[in-house]
Design an enzyme around this catalytic site. Structure first.
Site, PDB file in Angstrom:
ATOM      1  N   ARG A   1      -4.300   3.704   6.507  1.00 17.31           N
ATOM      2  CA  ARG A   1      -3.579   3.073   7.603  1.00 17.31           C
ATOM      3  C   ARG A   1      -4.507   2.149   8.375  1.00 17.31           C
ATOM      4  NH1 ARG A   1       0.398   4.860  11.782  1.00 17.31           N
ATOM      5  NH2 ARG A   1       0.296   3.193  13.299  1.00 17.31           N
TER       6      ARG A   1
ATOM      7  N   ASP B   1       2.666   7.055   8.832  1.00 14.41           N
ATOM      8  CA  ASP B   1       2.806   7.289  10.264  1.00 14.41           C
ATOM      9  C   ASP B   1       3.055   8.787  10.454  1.00 14.41           C
ATOM     10  OD1 ASP B   1       2.947   6.192  12.732  1.00 14.41           O
ATOM     11  OD2 ASP B   1       4.936   5.319  12.494  1.00 14.41           O
TER      12      ASP B   1
HETATM   13  N1  ROI Z   1      11.937   2.565  10.610  1.00 14.86           N
HETATM   14  C1  ROI Z   1      12.218   3.614   9.810  1.00 14.86           C
HETATM   15  N2  ROI Z   1      13.385   3.633   9.154  1.00 14.86           N
HETATM   16  N3  ROI Z   1      11.377   4.661   9.663  1.00 14.86           N
HETATM   17  C2  ROI Z   1      10.179   4.699  10.308  1.00 14.86           C
HETATM   18  O1  ROI Z   1       9.409   5.672  10.147  1.00 14.86           O
HETATM   19  C3  ROI Z   1       9.833   3.628  11.156  1.00 14.86           C
HETATM   20  N4  ROI Z   1       8.662   3.608  11.850  1.00 14.86           N
HETATM   21  C4  ROI Z   1       8.362   2.616  12.676  1.00 14.86           C
HETATM   22  C5  ROI Z   1       9.292   1.481  12.948  1.00 14.86           C
HETATM   23  C6  ROI Z   1       8.537   0.154  12.737  1.00 14.86           C
HETATM   24  C7  ROI Z   1       9.754   1.579  14.393  1.00 14.86           C
HETATM   25  N5  ROI Z   1      10.455   1.496  12.099  1.00 14.86           N
HETATM   26  C8  ROI Z   1      10.756   2.557  11.288  1.00 14.86           C
HETATM   27  O2  ROI Z   1       7.209   2.678  13.334  1.00 14.86           O
END
Ligand code: ROI
Length: 173
Positions: free
Chosen positions: A91, A104
Site C-alpha cells: 500500500r 485497506d
Molecule cells: N468503494 C468500495 N466499494 N469499497 C471500498 O473498500 C472502498 N474504499 C474506499 C473508497 C475509495 C471510499 N471506495 C470504496 O476507500
C-alpha cells in the site's frame, strides 16, 4: 490494555477492502496476516463481497469483507499492526483518499469506544453510509448496536445495495 491491573479484552470489527493487484488474493492474505497477529483472535469472518467503487467511478470494482476479533491491544497498537500489514501488501499512502488501493484495513468499531484523535476516528467516519461495510457486518452480528445507540438492522433497511454481491465464502477459517 490494562485497567486496575486487569487485562481488558475488546471485540473489534475490521473492514477489509481492495481493488488492485488481485483483490480477492489481497483480502485472503490479509486475513491470514490478521490470524497470525499476537494478542488477537479472529472470531468471525463475513463472506467475500464484490462491490462497486464508492467515490470516483474510474477505478476497478472492489472486494470487501468484515471480520471480528478479540484483542487486548489498545486501538492505537492495533492500528499500528494493521498499517504494517497494509505496508507489507504494498500500500502506498499518497494523497488519494478516494482512489484505488491494494489493501485497506479499517477499524470500524473498537468495543463500545468512541475515539477522535489525529490518527483514529472510531466508529469509522464513513461506516454508516457504506453498504460494503454494513451488510457484511450485519452478516456477523445482526443485533449490533453502535456506540451512539443506533441499530445496525435499522441502518441496513435504508441502505442502497449499489450492486453489492457475495463473491464467495473462501475467507472462512
Ligand atoms: N468503494 C468500495 N466499494 N469499497 C471500498 O473498500 C472502498 N474504499 C474506499 C473508497 C475509495 C471510499 N471506495 C470504496 O476507500
Amino acid at each position: 490494555m490494562k485497567v486496575n491491573g486487569l487485562t481488558v479484552m475488546n471485540t473489534v470489527y475490521i473492514g477489509l477492502g481492495s481493488n488492485l493487484s488481485n483483490p480477492a488474493k489481497q483480502i485472503r492474505t490479509a486475513v491470514e496476516a490478521l490470524a497470525n497477529l499476537k494478542n488477537c483472535q479472529i472470531d468471525k469472518i463475513s463472506a467475500l463481497y464484490f462491490s462497486r467503487p464508492m467515490g470516483p467511478k474510474d477505478q476497478p470494482d472492489y472486494m470487501n469483507a468484515v471480520l471480528s476479533l478479540t484483542t487486548n491491544l489498545s486501538a492505537i497498537k492495533l492500528l499500528d499492526a494493521l498499517q504494517n500489514i497494509e505496508n507489507i501488501a504494498g500500500r502506498v499512502r499518497k494523497d488519494n483518499r478516494w482512489g484505488a488501493r491494494v489493501l485497506d484495513l479499517d477499524i470500524l468499531l473498537f468495543g463500545n469506544q468512541v475515539i477522535k484523535t489525529e490518527r483514529l476516528t472510531i466508529p469509522h467516519y464513513g461506516m454508516k453510509t457504506r453498504e460494503f461495510v454494513l451488510i457484511p457486518l450485519h452478516e456477523l452480528v445482526c443485533d449490533l448496536v453502535l456506540p451512539d445507540g443506533e441499530k445496525l438492522a435499522e441502518l441496513i433497511q435504508n441502505i442502497d445495495q449499489n450492486g453489492l454481491k457475495i463473491f464467495d465464502y473462501s475467507l472462512q477459517l
